[in-house]
Structures are given as structure tokens and as C-alpha cells.
Design a protein around this motif. Structure first.
Motif, PDB file in Angstrom:
ATOM      1  N   LEU A  43       0.838  -1.202   0.000  1.00  0.00           N
ATOM      2  CA  LEU A  43       0.000   0.000   0.000  1.00  0.00           C
ATOM      3  C   LEU A  43       0.871   1.250   0.000  1.00  0.00           C
ATOM      4  O   LEU A  43       0.667   2.175  -0.803  1.00  0.00           O
ATOM      5  CB  LEU A  43      -0.885  -0.025   1.246  1.00  0.00           C
ATOM      6  CG  LEU A  43      -2.264   0.588   1.125  1.00  0.00           C
ATOM      7  CD1 LEU A  43      -3.064  -0.184   0.082  1.00  0.00           C
ATOM      8  CD2 LEU A  43      -2.975   0.541   2.466  1.00  0.00           C
ATOM      9  N   SER A 144      -7.363 -11.150  -3.807  1.00  0.00           N
ATOM     10  CA  SER A 144      -8.228 -10.464  -4.760  1.00  0.00           C
ATOM     11  C   SER A 144      -8.861  -9.238  -4.131  1.00  0.00           C
ATOM     12  O   SER A 144      -8.905  -8.167  -4.739  1.00  0.00           O
ATOM     13  CB  SER A 144      -9.342 -11.387  -5.238  1.00  0.00           C
ATOM     14  OG  SER A 144      -8.825 -12.621  -5.582  1.00  0.00           O
ATOM     15  N   MET A 145      -9.348  -9.415  -2.915  1.00  0.00           N
ATOM     16  CA  MET A 145      -9.978  -8.269  -2.252  1.00  0.00           C
ATOM     17  C   MET A 145      -8.977  -7.126  -2.107  1.00  0.00           C
ATOM     18  O   MET A 145      -9.283  -5.973  -2.372  1.00  0.00           O
ATOM     19  CB  MET A 145     -10.464  -8.675  -0.869  1.00  0.00           C
ATOM     20  CG  MET A 145     -11.780  -9.400  -0.894  1.00  0.00           C
ATOM     21  SD  MET A 145     -12.208  -9.792   0.795  1.00  0.00           S
ATOM     22  CE  MET A 145     -12.761 -11.447   0.608  1.00  0.00           C
ATOM     23  N   PHE A 146      -7.787  -7.487  -1.699  1.00  0.00           N
ATOM     24  CA  PHE A 146      -6.764  -6.470  -1.485  1.00  0.00           C
ATOM     25  C   PHE A 146      -6.415  -5.762  -2.787  1.00  0.00           C
ATOM     26  O   PHE A 146      -6.385  -4.527  -2.858  1.00  0.00           O
ATOM     27  CB  PHE A 146      -5.524  -7.127  -0.872  1.00  0.00           C
ATOM     28  CG  PHE A 146      -4.343  -6.209  -0.795  1.00  0.00           C
ATOM     29  CD1 PHE A 146      -4.434  -5.010  -0.098  1.00  0.00           C
ATOM     30  CD2 PHE A 146      -3.157  -6.525  -1.414  1.00  0.00           C
ATOM     31  CE1 PHE A 146      -3.354  -4.154  -0.029  1.00  0.00           C
ATOM     32  CE2 PHE A 146      -2.079  -5.669  -1.346  1.00  0.00           C
ATOM     33  CZ  PHE A 146      -2.183  -4.484  -0.652  1.00  0.00           C
ATOM     34  N   PHE A 148      -8.146  -5.558  -5.541  1.00  0.00           N
ATOM     35  CA  PHE A 148      -9.248  -4.748  -6.052  1.00  0.00           C
ATOM     36  C   PHE A 148      -9.422  -3.469  -5.254  1.00  0.00           C
ATOM     37  O   PHE A 148      -9.662  -2.406  -5.818  1.00  0.00           O
ATOM     38  CB  PHE A 148     -10.552  -5.556  -6.088  1.00  0.00           C
ATOM     39  CG  PHE A 148     -10.800  -6.140  -7.438  1.00  0.00           C
ATOM     40  CD1 PHE A 148     -11.415  -5.377  -8.413  1.00  0.00           C
ATOM     41  CD2 PHE A 148     -10.374  -7.410  -7.754  1.00  0.00           C
ATOM     42  CE1 PHE A 148     -11.620  -5.885  -9.679  1.00  0.00           C
ATOM     43  CE2 PHE A 148     -10.568  -7.930  -9.014  1.00  0.00           C
ATOM     44  CZ  PHE A 148     -11.193  -7.170  -9.980  1.00  0.00           C
ATOM     45  N   SER A 149      -9.270  -3.565  -3.956  1.00  0.00           N
ATOM     46  CA  SER A 149      -9.433  -2.313  -3.204  1.00  0.00           C
ATOM     47  C   SER A 149      -8.283  -1.358  -3.521  1.00  0.00           C
ATOM     48  O   SER A 149      -8.495  -0.151  -3.608  1.00  0.00           O
ATOM     49  CB  SER A 149      -9.564  -2.561  -1.700  1.00  0.00           C
ATOM     50  OG  SER A 149      -8.884  -3.688  -1.310  1.00  0.00           O
ATOM     51  N   LEU A 150      -7.105  -1.907  -3.744  1.00  0.00           N
ATOM     52  CA  LEU A 150      -5.973  -1.053  -4.129  1.00  0.00           C
ATOM     53  C   LEU A 150      -6.260  -0.360  -5.458  1.00  0.00           C
ATOM     54  O   LEU A 150      -6.095   0.858  -5.600  1.00  0.00           O
ATOM     55  CB  LEU A 150      -4.709  -1.915  -4.233  1.00  0.00           C
ATOM     56  CG  LEU A 150      -3.412  -1.160  -4.471  1.00  0.00           C
ATOM     57  CD1 LEU A 150      -3.065  -0.337  -3.261  1.00  0.00           C
ATOM     58  CD2 LEU A 150      -2.291  -2.132  -4.783  1.00  0.00           C
ATOM     59  N   LEU A 152      -9.166   0.199  -6.974  1.00  0.00           N
ATOM     60  CA  LEU A 152     -10.252   1.179  -6.918  1.00  0.00           C
ATOM     61  C   LEU A 152      -9.799   2.421  -6.163  1.00  0.00           C
ATOM     62  O   LEU A 152     -10.187   3.534  -6.500  1.00  0.00           O
ATOM     63  CB  LEU A 152     -11.488   0.548  -6.271  1.00  0.00           C
ATOM     64  CG  LEU A 152     -12.051  -0.619  -7.086  1.00  0.00           C
ATOM     65  CD1 LEU A 152     -13.237  -1.239  -6.398  1.00  0.00           C
ATOM     66  CD2 LEU A 152     -12.434  -0.158  -8.491  1.00  0.00           C
ATOM     67  N   LEU A 153      -8.947   2.204  -5.187  1.00  0.00           N
ATOM     68  CA  LEU A 153      -8.381   3.338  -4.447  1.00  0.00           C
ATOM     69  C   LEU A 153      -7.586   4.231  -5.386  1.00  0.00           C
ATOM     70  O   LEU A 153      -7.677   5.464  -5.331  1.00  0.00           O
ATOM     71  CB  LEU A 153      -7.455   2.786  -3.360  1.00  0.00           C
ATOM     72  CG  LEU A 153      -7.078   3.724  -2.228  1.00  0.00           C
ATOM     73  CD1 LEU A 153      -8.308   4.028  -1.406  1.00  0.00           C
ATOM     74  CD2 LEU A 153      -6.010   3.089  -1.364  1.00  0.00           C
TER      75      LEU A 153
END
Lengths: 331, 317
Positions: A43, A144-146, A148-150, A152-153
Motif C-alpha cells: 500500500l 483479490s480483495m486487497f 481490487f481495493s488497491l 479502486l483506491l
């Protein structure tokens, strides 16, 4: 009748105890220090590189009228400032992504074995393969969640900083890029799960994973260069054809490395104006009008690469499955 | 009675080594069967075959009438297995670990919780239910293991060296617990151990397992008969004077088979059966100061000693 069977099958799949395992594994990952540290590293580096890119993109964007032709959002992921203080986003992702995959999988089985929980697990009424499948699925869904959130962020940050919404094409390209990242990381994940089954010590298995990672990201290029140069002794007086042959040899060797395949995927997806993969001759360039590719065309170009990475991942998983099914579980 | 566990001519090779050799065994419903043998006798291998974790090289294994090698999942639904060093997920509480097991066995969450709590109470861990298992002591882990085994409501319970590494008081409690559980719920229990006293305490039947084969099986009495079929009785005699002549004259008595001098100075006298009263009388008649006279019956100790020595000898020959 078939529909009924399908329904039954679905019901069984949903009720399968594998989901219990997947949920437990996901909880473990989310709570673990390891995942949180890895997440923090990725991140921070990604946001850092984005910041550099965004501060440069303001200057770059000020002179353009048609944002659509410029693919600002894709640019944001691929550029850095002139001084090169930080690598672009894509470099970080392709460098740190494998580390995330290895980190999530390297102690999947051997940790259970060393803590004597594996024998308890295999004496429950679940098929043995669902243990590794659950480990894989859990880590994959967390990753995947991580990712994708990255992603979209990143889009959100872009909107805030640039004030221009991404075009639908850009958005789709970024989404496909994210999916490719997940496919790429899942290859490393299944490789590290294989190591975790093969090696009884978690440290050995982590080291083996890291060795593969370093090998493909640093040494492989050097070795391929050596081989290609050695096969072409007289470099001064090469004909065009032999030069091209040389280049082809280099590319086909490099394509054995998942890292290289992924870099090709990244290039094609995020640089729509970039077209050919591999060498082209002058005849091919004549009459060529540089226009950006449509998404479907980009996808067609990278399709073999995607399948290549997927296949490598599947092979690793299949090997892991084989080794695990044949292994004696002794307490 | 229905045979809950049945092994027919089971052989297991590990490369060149024969871990289990032509094993035939039947365990009936409600029985507590003790598999007694030294380390490396093939006990664990046998147990793993019962659970379908290992395939036998030859022979058939049936548990609850189900073929364990071809349908291991069906077997695992009915069999609870406690490995010798049971491990739990250390960052989960005892309760969570049990609930996980129940869910893997297809029990719904709320029912699982209820059952887990009652079982924790039964094994005496109700205070530690919400403690992380990483902090559990060996004995607590073992008791949690027993609760874990019972979570799936099994028909057969298999315990591999269940008392290893627990303190003596803990062992007593643990064994009593197993015994009462078995009697209350009609569980069939297979217990492996190399601690013969424990096996002697709670098992209905015992099988002596050496070098991959079952040397003898049965309850204590029939084991003794099987193993010591010579018709003699032994007495331990302590007399005041250590007289060599006295030994000689004892030896010459018609009903005495053998007299041996033990390291502690006592005599070990072997008599033929049916002449048991005579010994004390003769000793008194010989004017010896009889301090103590003790009949020695064979416990599992002797059986164990004898057979394990036998096993060693078999192995070396």
C-alpha cells in the motif's frame, strides 16, 4: 432433470465443509501480522509511486485537450517523475506481487504439520484435497480483495487529484489489469503452497519461494542474455535476419519466465498505443498508422501470455495436489 | 455382537520393512481394546490404516462394516481419532477449535457451540473454554483432544498413546473419563499404549503387538493362561537365615520345581500346582525363621516383559 441435478450439485457445493475451512483460513490471514505487514508495504509503496506520478501528470496533462486519447489513468500507473525518485506503480506491483503470493502460502501445510493439526484435520470427514484447495482459495480471495481495493483506491485518488473521471475504456483496462495481477500472484501462491507441502520447515519453503522469485526477477534475464549471446558468436557482422533471429530467440526464452509474461501483459493492457510484441521488420512498419488499440484487441494480443501464466499456476497446483495426496501424514 | 473394527490378514510394507504382518483382529461393539506394544511395533500404522490414512499392502480393513481403504470419508464420519500429540490452532480458543471440528463434520454452528460447551464441561475444561489453546498445558490439550474426538458423536474412538506426557494424576483422571464415557455411551474404544498399567486398568481386552504381529489377545486372565501355560505357582519367601543347605533341602522336596535366589536375598520358589499349603509347613519344619511368604501372580508386567523380550529376541535372530 438435468437442472435438478445441477441444483443438487450446487447445494452440495455450498454445504461442503470446504467453506468452513476457507472461512477459517481467511480469518487467520486477516488477523495475521504477516498479511498486514505485506499489505502495508504494498500500500505504501504504491501510494508513494502514485503521488510521484500524479505530481508529474499535472504538468503533462496541462497541454492536452483530448483526455481520451491520452489515457491519463493508465499513464498514472506507468509514469514517474523525471528524476526517477520512485518506480512507477506497475513496477512495484510486478515486483512485490509475487512476494505477497509467496508470503501467503509458504507455510500453508508445513505449519499445520509441525503443530500436529494436520493429522487432526485429515481425520475429519473431508476429502484430503479440500485442505489445500481451501488454503489456496482463502489466500486467493484475500489477495483479490486487497488488489481490487488497491485498484479502486487508485482510481478514486486519480479522480480527486485530476478532477477528470476515467473513461469507460480506461476503467475496463484497469479492471482487467487487476484481474491479471491476481492471476499472476496466484501462480506464485500455488508455487509456494507446493513448497510448503514439499519442505517440512517453513523457513526452507519461504527461502525456496524467494529464490524462485529472485531468479525470475533478476537472474533469468542475465542467463538468457548469456545464452543468446553465446549462440551468436560473431556479433559485429550480423545480417538483419540473424539479428532478428537473435531477438526472437531471446523473446522465446524470456517467455518461459512468468515475470516476463506478466510484463508483456502489463505493457499491452496499460499502453494501448504500444502494439507489437517481439521484433518486427521494416516491411511490417511501412504504411502503419499509429492508433491506440481497442481493449478487445489488446486482450487478443495478451491471451497467450495469460494462458501461459494460468497454466504455470495450474501445473504448480496439480503438482502440489499430487505430492500431498501421496504423502504420508504421520503424527 | 457386531464387530466394529475388523482387520483381515492385513500387511503393510514400508519399502523393505514390514510394519504390520498378517494382522487379524476383531473388536466388538462397546469394548475397550488395548493395543499394547513397544515403540515401533506398528501400532500407529495399524491405526492409520483403520482411518484410511494409509493403505494396507495386503488385506482388508473394515470399520463399522465399512471398507476403510476405499471409503475413508464414511469411516471418518463415525470414528473419532486422538493422535498421540494432538495439536490445536493456537490462536483460537478451545471452544472455537471444537466448533470448527463440528462444522467440518456438518454440524450447524449453534448446535456445535452447545455441544462443545457440554463436552468441555464433561472433560473438566469449562473454565478454559475461552482461553487460547496456545496457553494450554499438555494435559489440558489431551483433554480438549478427547472433547474434540467426541464432537462428532462417534461410534468408535481411537486413541493413540493418549496418556503420553501427562502427570500421574492426570492419567488417572483421563483413563477414568475414557472408561466412563465408553460405558455410558456404548462407545467402542481402541487404545494404543506402551504403558501396560494403564491398559490393564481400563481395557476389557488387550492385544500384545510386537514387530507388526499380534502375539496374544484376550482379557487379562486368558492372556495369563496363554502366555504362562506351565502349571506352576510361584512364591516369594523371606527367611531369617541365609543357609545354603536350606535351599538345597527345599530343592529336594518333591513338590518344588525350582528355587532361585533373588538379588534382595529372598527366595523365589516355584511349586507344582495343588501343593500350595505344604511350603509354609515344610519351611517351619526345617526350623527356618519364616519372615514372609508371598504368592506371586503374573501381572501384565511379566507378560509384557516376557513378550517384549521375546520380541527383541525374535527381531535379532
Amino acid at each position: 432433470m438435468d437442472l435438478h441435478k445441477l441444483e443438487k450439485g450446487l447445494e452440495n457445493a455450498i454445504k461442503s465443509p470446504i467453506w468452513t475451512l476457507v472461512r477459517k483460513e481467511m480469518t487467520d490471514h486477516i488477523k495475521s501480522f504477516r498479511f498486514n505487514i505485506l499489505m502495508g508495504i504494498i500500500l505504501l509503496t504504491c501510494l508513494g509511486s502514485l503521488y510521484t506520478a500524479l505530481s508529474t501528470i499535472r504538468d503533462a496533462a496541462s497541454g492536452i485537450d483530448d483526455a481520451e486519447q491520452w489515457f491519463l489513468y493508465l499513464k498514472m500507473l506507468t509514469i514517474t517523475d523525471e528524476k526517477g525518485t520512485l518506480y512507477p506503480f506497475i513496477t512495484f506491483i510486478s515486483f512485490l506481487g509475487p512476494l505477497l503470493g509467496i508470503g501467503m502460502g509458504f507455510d500453508a501445510i508445513n505449519n499445520e504439520r509441525n503443530k500436529n493439526t494436520l493429522i487432526r484435520l485429515v481425520s475429519q470427514p473431508i476429502p484430503r484435497d479440500s485442505i489445500i484447495l481451501a488454503k489456496f482459495l482463502a489466500a486467493l480471495s484475500i489477495i483479490s480483495m486487497f488488489i481490487f481495493s488497491l485498484g479502486l483506491l487508485v482510481i478514486g485518488l486519480g479522480i480527486i487529484f485530476m478532477g477528470i473521471p476515467p473513461t469507460f475504456d480506461e476503467f475496463l483496462r484497469i479492471i482487467f489489469y487487476l484481474i491479471m495481477i491476481i492471476v499472476y500472484i496466484s501462480f506464485w501462491l500455488s508455487l509456494s503452497i507446493l513448497f510448503s507441502i514439499r519442505f517440512n520447515q517453513a523457513a526452507t519453503s519461504a527461502l525456496a519461494g524467494m529464490a524462485m522469485w529472485l531468479f525470475f526477477s533478476i537472474f533469468y534475464t542475465i542467463i538468457v542474455n548469456l545464452i543468446v549471446n553465446a549462440s551468436m558468436p560473431d556479433q559485429l557482422f550480423q545480417t538483419i535476419e540473424s539479428q532478428q533471429k537473435n531477438q526472437e530467440l531471446f523473446t522465446s526464452f524470456m517467455r518461459l519466465s512468468p515475470n516476463y509474461l506478466f510484463s508483456e501483459i502489463t505493457m499491452v493492457l496499460l499502453t494501448p498505443s504500444f502494439q507489437p510484441l517481439g521484433p518486427i521488420s521494416m516491411e511490417q512498419v511501412i504504411g502503419y498508422v499509429p492508433t491506440p488499440l481497442a481493449l478487445s484487441q489488446s486482450l487478443t494480443i495478451i491471451w497467450p501470455q495469460v494462458i501461459g501464466i494460468l497454466a504455470a499456476g495450474v501445473v504448480c497446483f496439480a503438482l502440489a495436489y499430487l505430492v500431498f495426496m501421496r504423502q504420508e501424514v504421520r503424527s | 455382537m457386531k464387530a466394529m473394527i475388523e482387520l483381515k490378514n492385513v500387511t503393510k510394507h514400508y519399502h523393505e520393512v514390514k510394519a504390520v504382518d498378517q494382522l487379524n483382529l476383531k473388536i466388538l461393539k462397546g469394548e475397550i481394546f488395548g493395543l499394547l506394544g513397544p515403540n515401533g511395533a506398528g501400532k500407529s500404522t495399524t491405526i492409520h490404516m483403520l482411518l484410511g490414512l494409509t493403505e494396507p499392502t495386503e488385506g482388508e480393513v473394515y470399520v463399522c462394516g465399512i471398507h476403510a481403504t476405499t471409503r475413508p470419508i464414511e469411516v471418518k464420519k463415525r470414528v473419532g481419532f486422538l493422535p498421540d500429540d494432538v495439536g490445536f490452532y493456537e490462536d483460537m480458543t478451545g471452544l472455537e477449535n471444537l466448533v470448527l471440528t463440528a462444522k467440518l463434520n456438518g454440524v450447524k454452528e449453534d448446535m456445535a457451540k452447545e455441544r462443545a460447551l457440554s463436552l468441555l464441561k464433561q472433560v473438566g475444561l469449562q473454565d478454559a473454554a475461552h482461553k487460547k489453546t496456545g496457553q494450554f498445558s499438555r494435559g489440558m490439550r489431551q483433554r480438549l483432544g478427547l472433547a474434540d474426538v467426541l464432537m462428532k458423536n462417534p461410534e468408535v474412538v481411537i486413541l493413540d498413546e493418549p496418556t503420553l506426557g501427562i502427570d500421574p494424576k492426570g492419567i488417572q483422571e483421563f483413563l477414568t473419563m475414557i472408561r466412563s464415557l465408553s460405558k455410558e455411551q456404548g462407545l467402542t474404544v481402541l487404545l494404543s499404549s506402551h504403558q501396560l498399567h494403564q491398559v490393564q486398568q481400563i481395557c476389557d481386552r488387550v492385544g500384545i503387538f510386537v514387530k507388526g504381529s499380534l502375539l496374544a489377545q484376550g482379557d487379562m486372565e486368558s492372556l495369563q493362561q496363554q502366555l504362562f501355560d506351565d502349571d506352576s505357582v510361584q512364591y516369594k519367601v523371606e527367611v531369617g537365615s541365609k543357609d545354603e543347605h536350606a535351599i538345597e533341602s527345599l530343592r529336594n522336596l518333591p513338590f518344588v520345581k525350582k528355587v532361585g535366589l533373588q538379588p534382595d536375598g529372598k527366595w523365589l520358589v516355584q511349586l507344582k500346582k495343588g501343593n500350595q499349603g505344604e511350603l509354609a509347613k515344610k519351611i517351619v519344619e526345617m526350623n527356618l525363621d519364616l519372615i514372609s511368604l508371598e504368592k506371586i501372580s503374573y501381572g501384565l508386567d511379566d507378560i509384557y516383559q516376557r513378550y517384549f523380550q521375546g520380541g527383541e529376541a525374535l527381531g535379532s535372530s
